[in-house]
Scaffold this motif. Structure first.
Motif, short mmCIF file in Angstrom:
data_model
loop_
_atom_site.label_atom_id
_atom_site.label_comp_id
_atom_site.label_asym_id
_atom_site.label_seq_id
_atom_site.Cartn_x
_atom_site.Cartn_y
_atom_site.Cartn_z
N LYS A 74 1.24 3.85 -3.14
CA LYS A 74 0.90 5.26 -2.97
C LYS A 74 2.05 6.16 -3.42
CE LYS A 74 -1.66 6.53 0.44
NZ LYS A 74 -2.72 7.31 -0.28
N GLU A 90 1.53 8.10 -7.11
CA GLU A 90 1.43 9.55 -7.02
C GLU A 90 2.55 10.23 -7.79
OE1 GLU A 90 1.14 10.80 -2.97
OE2 GLU A 90 -0.81 9.83 -2.66
N ASP A 105 0.83 -1.21 0.00
CA ASP A 105 0.00 0.00 0.00
C ASP A 105 0.86 1.26 0.00
OD1 ASP A 105 -2.20 -1.67 0.13
OD2 ASP A 105 -2.59 -1.33 2.26
N LYS A 144 7.85 9.80 0.69
CA LYS A 144 6.47 9.42 0.99
C LYS A 144 6.36 8.80 2.38
CE LYS A 144 3.43 9.94 -0.93
NZ LYS A 144 2.38 10.99 -0.79
#
Length: 263
Positions: A57, A61, A53, A238
């Motif tokens: 992400k 992105e 996950d 991130k």
């Protein structure tokens, strides 16, 4: 003049289209079936695991698509090292130091010593393993130097150490505990608790000890990919963002985890 404007308009469309194609590049990752870190969504109600996950992400992105394929751990690391995949979703940095890593792990966890609840055995140090049969997974890193040395020294003695590999190692290790084929099975704390809860056997398997040191769970990138360092920076940024905002804790909570998160 109109022709000039038309050419500019067409050029703009082509530029946008070309940009979309570039940003739709698919990155291929190997992983293992190691819930809740990386999961087979067909078996986990669509869940891919919290490390997948987070990686998804970060990369999506940044404009990339992500494709994940599951393999046994040793094979996955080898094929990432050889450049057949762009990276591996979860890996021990000590096991594969030649991969390219973000600045920080996604999480840290201890290794637990699982045993059946009807036994009185407890891990109190390497000496307590002398009369025990230990189940481990090939290629996994067990963090404490004296424990690692003991396992390496005895891994060819089937009366002392049972080395497992392949898929579903946690479930298989737990089954061996239940049938008294091994005394204890070594597993990461988060994976152990997730699998025991899923199997509905929290009352029949207990934690009989922990390693002194914690294990850092990283995503690693292939050194054969010239963009590996850039991908690692994207993921680093991130992870830091998710930790500071509290959203990493939200992702982990989907898997029933309240961890000590690495800084």
């Amino acid at each position: 003049m109109k022709a000039h404007k038309w050419c500019l308009l067409v050029f703009g469309w082509v530029t946008v289209l070309f940009s979309s194609v570039v940003h739709a590049e698919t990155l291929h990752f190997a992983t293992i079936d190691y819930c809740p870190f990386t999961c087979n969504p067909d078996k986990e109600s669509g869940k891919e695991g919290f490390m997948t996950d987070v990686l998804r992400k970060a990369l999506e992105e940044a404009g990339y698509a992500l494709r994940v394929e599951m393999h046994p751990y040793v094979r996955a690391v080898r094929e990432v090292r050889d450049g057949k995949y762009d990276g591996i979703v979860v890996v021990g940095k000590d096991y594969a130091p030649d991969l390219v890593y973000p600045d920080m792990p996604t999480v840290v966890q201890r290794v637990v010593f699982l045993t059946a609840t009807d036994t009185s055995w407890n891990y109190t140090g390497v000496e307590s393993l002398r009369n025990a049969k230990v189940g481990i997974v090939r290629g996994f890193h067990y963090v404490d130097p004296d424990l690692i040395a003991y396992l390496e020294h005895n891994q060819t003695d089937p009366t002392k150490v049972l080395v497992m590999h392949g898929e579903n190692t946690t479930e298989r290790g737990v089954s061996m505990l239940q049938t008294n084929r091994i005394t204890t099975f070594l597993e990461g704390e988060y994976s152990a608790r997730y699998v025991l809860r899923k199997m509905g056997i929290l009352d029949s398997i207990r934690v009989a000890g922990f390693t002194r040191n914690a294990f850092e769970d990283y995503t690693g990138f292939s050194p054969k990919n010239p963009d590996a360092s850039r991908f690692a920076r994207i993921l680093s940024n991130k992870i830091q963002e998710l930790k500071q905002s509290g959203r990493l804790a939200d992702i982990l909570s989907r898997y029933g985890i309240t961890p000590v998160v690495a800084n």
